[in-house]
Design a protein around this motif. Structure first.
Motif, short mmCIF file in Angstrom:
data_model
loop_
_atom_site.label_atom_id
_atom_site.label_comp_id
_atom_site.label_asym_id
_atom_site.label_seq_id
_atom_site.Cartn_x
_atom_site.Cartn_y
_atom_site.Cartn_z
N LEU A 105 0.79 4.81 1.10
CA LEU A 105 -0.38 5.68 1.03
C LEU A 105 0.00 7.15 0.96
CD1 LEU A 105 -3.14 4.42 3.51
CD2 LEU A 105 -3.24 4.56 1.02
N ASP A 106 1.15 7.49 1.55
CA ASP A 106 1.56 8.90 1.60
C ASP A 106 2.37 9.32 0.38
OD1 ASP A 106 0.42 8.92 4.12
OD2 ASP A 106 2.28 8.18 5.03
N ARG A 107 2.64 8.37 -0.52
CA ARG A 107 3.50 8.71 -1.66
C ARG A 107 2.68 8.99 -2.91
NH1 ARG A 107 7.72 3.88 -1.40
NH2 ARG A 107 8.21 4.04 0.80
N PRO A 108 3.14 9.92 -3.74
CA PRO A 108 2.46 10.10 -5.04
C PRO A 108 2.80 8.90 -5.93
CG PRO A 108 4.39 11.56 -4.84
CD PRO A 108 4.33 10.76 -3.58
N LEU A 109 1.79 8.18 -6.36
CA LEU A 109 2.04 6.96 -7.13
C LEU A 109 1.38 7.07 -8.51
CD1 LEU A 109 1.15 4.37 -4.33
CD2 LEU A 109 3.45 4.93 -5.13
N ALA A 110 2.15 6.78 -9.55
CA ALA A 110 1.59 6.81 -10.90
C ALA A 110 0.57 5.68 -11.06
CB ALA A 110 2.71 6.67 -11.92
N SER A 111 0.90 4.51 -10.55
CA SER A 111 0.00 3.35 -10.66
C SER A 111 -0.16 2.71 -9.28
CB SER A 111 0.56 2.30 -11.61
OG SER A 111 1.05 2.89 -12.76
N PRO A 112 -1.11 3.22 -8.47
CA PRO A 112 -1.23 2.71 -7.10
C PRO A 112 -1.45 1.19 -7.04
CG PRO A 112 -2.67 4.61 -7.45
CD PRO A 112 -2.05 4.30 -8.76
N VAL A 113 -2.30 0.68 -7.91
CA VAL A 113 -2.59 -0.76 -7.84
C VAL A 113 -1.30 -1.56 -8.00
CG1 VAL A 113 -3.74 -2.68 -9.03
CG2 VAL A 113 -5.00 -0.57 -8.55
N GLU A 114 -0.53 -1.24 -9.04
CA GLU A 114 0.71 -1.98 -9.28
C GLU A 114 1.66 -1.84 -8.10
OE1 GLU A 114 -0.85 -0.31 -11.57
OE2 GLU A 114 -1.22 -1.84 -13.09
N ALA A 115 1.76 -0.62 -7.55
CA ALA A 115 2.71 -0.38 -6.46
C ALA A 115 2.35 -1.19 -5.22
CB ALA A 115 2.75 1.11 -6.12
N PHE A 116 1.06 -1.24 -4.88
CA PHE A 116 0.66 -1.98 -3.68
C PHE A 116 0.80 -3.49 -3.89
CE2 PHE A 116 -0.96 2.07 -2.37
CZ PHE A 116 -0.98 2.03 -0.99
N ILE A 117 0.46 -3.96 -5.08
CA ILE A 117 0.63 -5.41 -5.35
C ILE A 117 2.11 -5.78 -5.27
CG2 ILE A 117 0.47 -7.20 -7.13
CD1 ILE A 117 -2.14 -5.93 -8.08
N GLU A 118 2.94 -4.93 -5.86
CA GLU A 118 4.39 -5.19 -5.84
C GLU A 118 4.91 -5.28 -4.41
OE1 GLU A 118 7.99 -2.65 -7.44
OE2 GLU A 118 6.43 -2.90 -8.96
N CYS A 119 4.44 -4.37 -3.56
CA CYS A 119 4.89 -4.36 -2.16
C CYS A 119 4.46 -5.64 -1.45
CB CYS A 119 4.33 -3.12 -1.46
SG CYS A 119 4.98 -2.89 0.20
#
Ligand code: MRU
Length: 347
Positions: A112-126
């Motif tokens: 949540l605290d990171r600048p993410l280009a694609s938040p959806v992909e990043a959270f799903i990946e995690c």
């Protein structure tokens, strides 16, 4: 997930836009999957024990956060982080004892605290990584635990610690699966009152894998040990304190006390995500009390009833009653003497 890991049952399935959850309240009679599309639904699935077992709770919660991100980035592209943070707080209140829940939510929260280009992909990946890592840990623990069972005749397990309770394969049940693949052993499962995780889930799961299992009433455990039929009690964990004290399903402590009396060894099998390094001992573990109606006969569930029930659903087994703690990072024999801190820095 390793190529070799054979997953007979997959209770949690991520579709890319929904979490499919095998409803464990209905097993073994009915096999039904429900689709969850938001964090509120996943919170309810955990609180009502449609999904249960410490690692599975953590994995489901991680997918719940991913669902929250999908929903809130679409609804409010500017302030979605606050809404997701509120959903994380809601998920954290679903059940109090399994530390895997809080561990998984912490992992998701760091994004949540990171600048993410694609938040959806990043959270799903995690979330998918948390899921896959749990399966790998189970496979590893299965082999390490099975190494300790070279000469055994029989083992007893408690609650359900299998594929249903994890990302797949299982902790204590994973060890039993791995040991059985090497050589048949006699497997006994306690009923696990009052929710009957043993009678409804463990025996079903083992039967799915073609592993014979003998069910016994929890109160028959002492007599089983006295008969000499088992060499080990093998259980999972919901939270392990830094000194090795272990919270697990109510009745685990009783089994450990009985095991000491009868010269039976006790193995706790859990990934290191179940260790709570922030607490020195088991006294600080919150023990969940569930609704008395899960225990009371229906005729006593009424206004003015003189009959009430005490329903703690976990207990804490002191480290000195545990013969081995098996994690994916290694095995600690006699944790009360050796200490488990050494596991902290192993990669
Ligand atoms: O109340 P439950 O069914 O969630 O309790 C589960 C247990 O106590 C398990 O033994 C524990 O979570 C380990 S599961 C791998």
């Amino acid at each position: 997930m390793t190529q070799q890991t054979k997953l007979t049952v997959q209770a949690l399935q991520w579709t890319g836009e929904a979490l499919k959850v095998l409803d464990q309240r209905q097993l073994p009679e009915t096999i039904i999957f429900d689709d969850y599309r938001d964090a509120a639904g996943v919170t309810d699935a955990i609180a009502t024990m449609r999904v249960r077992g410490a690692p599975a709770i953590g994995i489901a919660a991680a997918y719940g956060v991913a669902l929250s991100v999908i929903q809130h980035t679409a609804e409010d592209p500017v302030h979605w982080q606050q809404k997701v943070a509120a959903d994380i707080d809601m998920l954290a209140k679903s059940r109090p004892t399994a530390v895997n829940l809080f561990w998984a939510l912490e992992q998701m929260k760091t994004l949540l605290d990171r600048p993410l280009a694609s938040p959806v992909e990043a959270f799903i990946e995690c979330a998918e990584k948390i899921h896959a890592d749990d399966i790998s840990a189970n496979t590893k623990m299965g082999e390490l635990g099975a190494d300790l069972l070279a000469d055994v005749k029989g083992v007893m397990t408690h609650c359900n610690t299998g594929a249903l309770a994890t990302g797949g394969y299982g902790t204590a049940l994973g060890v039993i699966r791995s040991a059985y693949q090497r050589r048949p052993i006699n497997v006994y499962a306690g009923e696990t009152r009052p929710w009957l995780q043993g009678a409804r889930l463990t025996v079903w799961e083992l039967a799915q894998d073609g592993i014979p299992v003998t069910l016994l009433a929890d109160s028959a455990a002492a007599w089983l040990m006295k008969s000499g039929a088992i060499d080990w009690v093998i259980v999972g964990a919901d939270r392990i304190a830094a000194n090795g004290d272990t919270a697990n399903k109510i009745g685990t402590y009783s089994l450990a006390v009985l095991a000491k009396q009868h010269g039976v060894k006790v193995m706790v099998v859990a990934p290191t995500t179940t260790i709570d390094w922030s607490i020195d001992n088991g006294d600080r573990i919150e023990i969940e009390q569930r609704n008395q109606n899960e225990l009371l006969p229906a005729c006593f569930i009424k206004e003015g009833s003189l009959v009430s029930a005490w329903n703690p659903v976990f207990d804490v087994t002191p480290a000195e009653l545990i013969s081995a703690i098996v994690t994916e990072r290694g095995v600690v024999l006699n944790p009360a003497e050796q200490g488990i801190r050494g596991l902290k820095d192993v990669i």
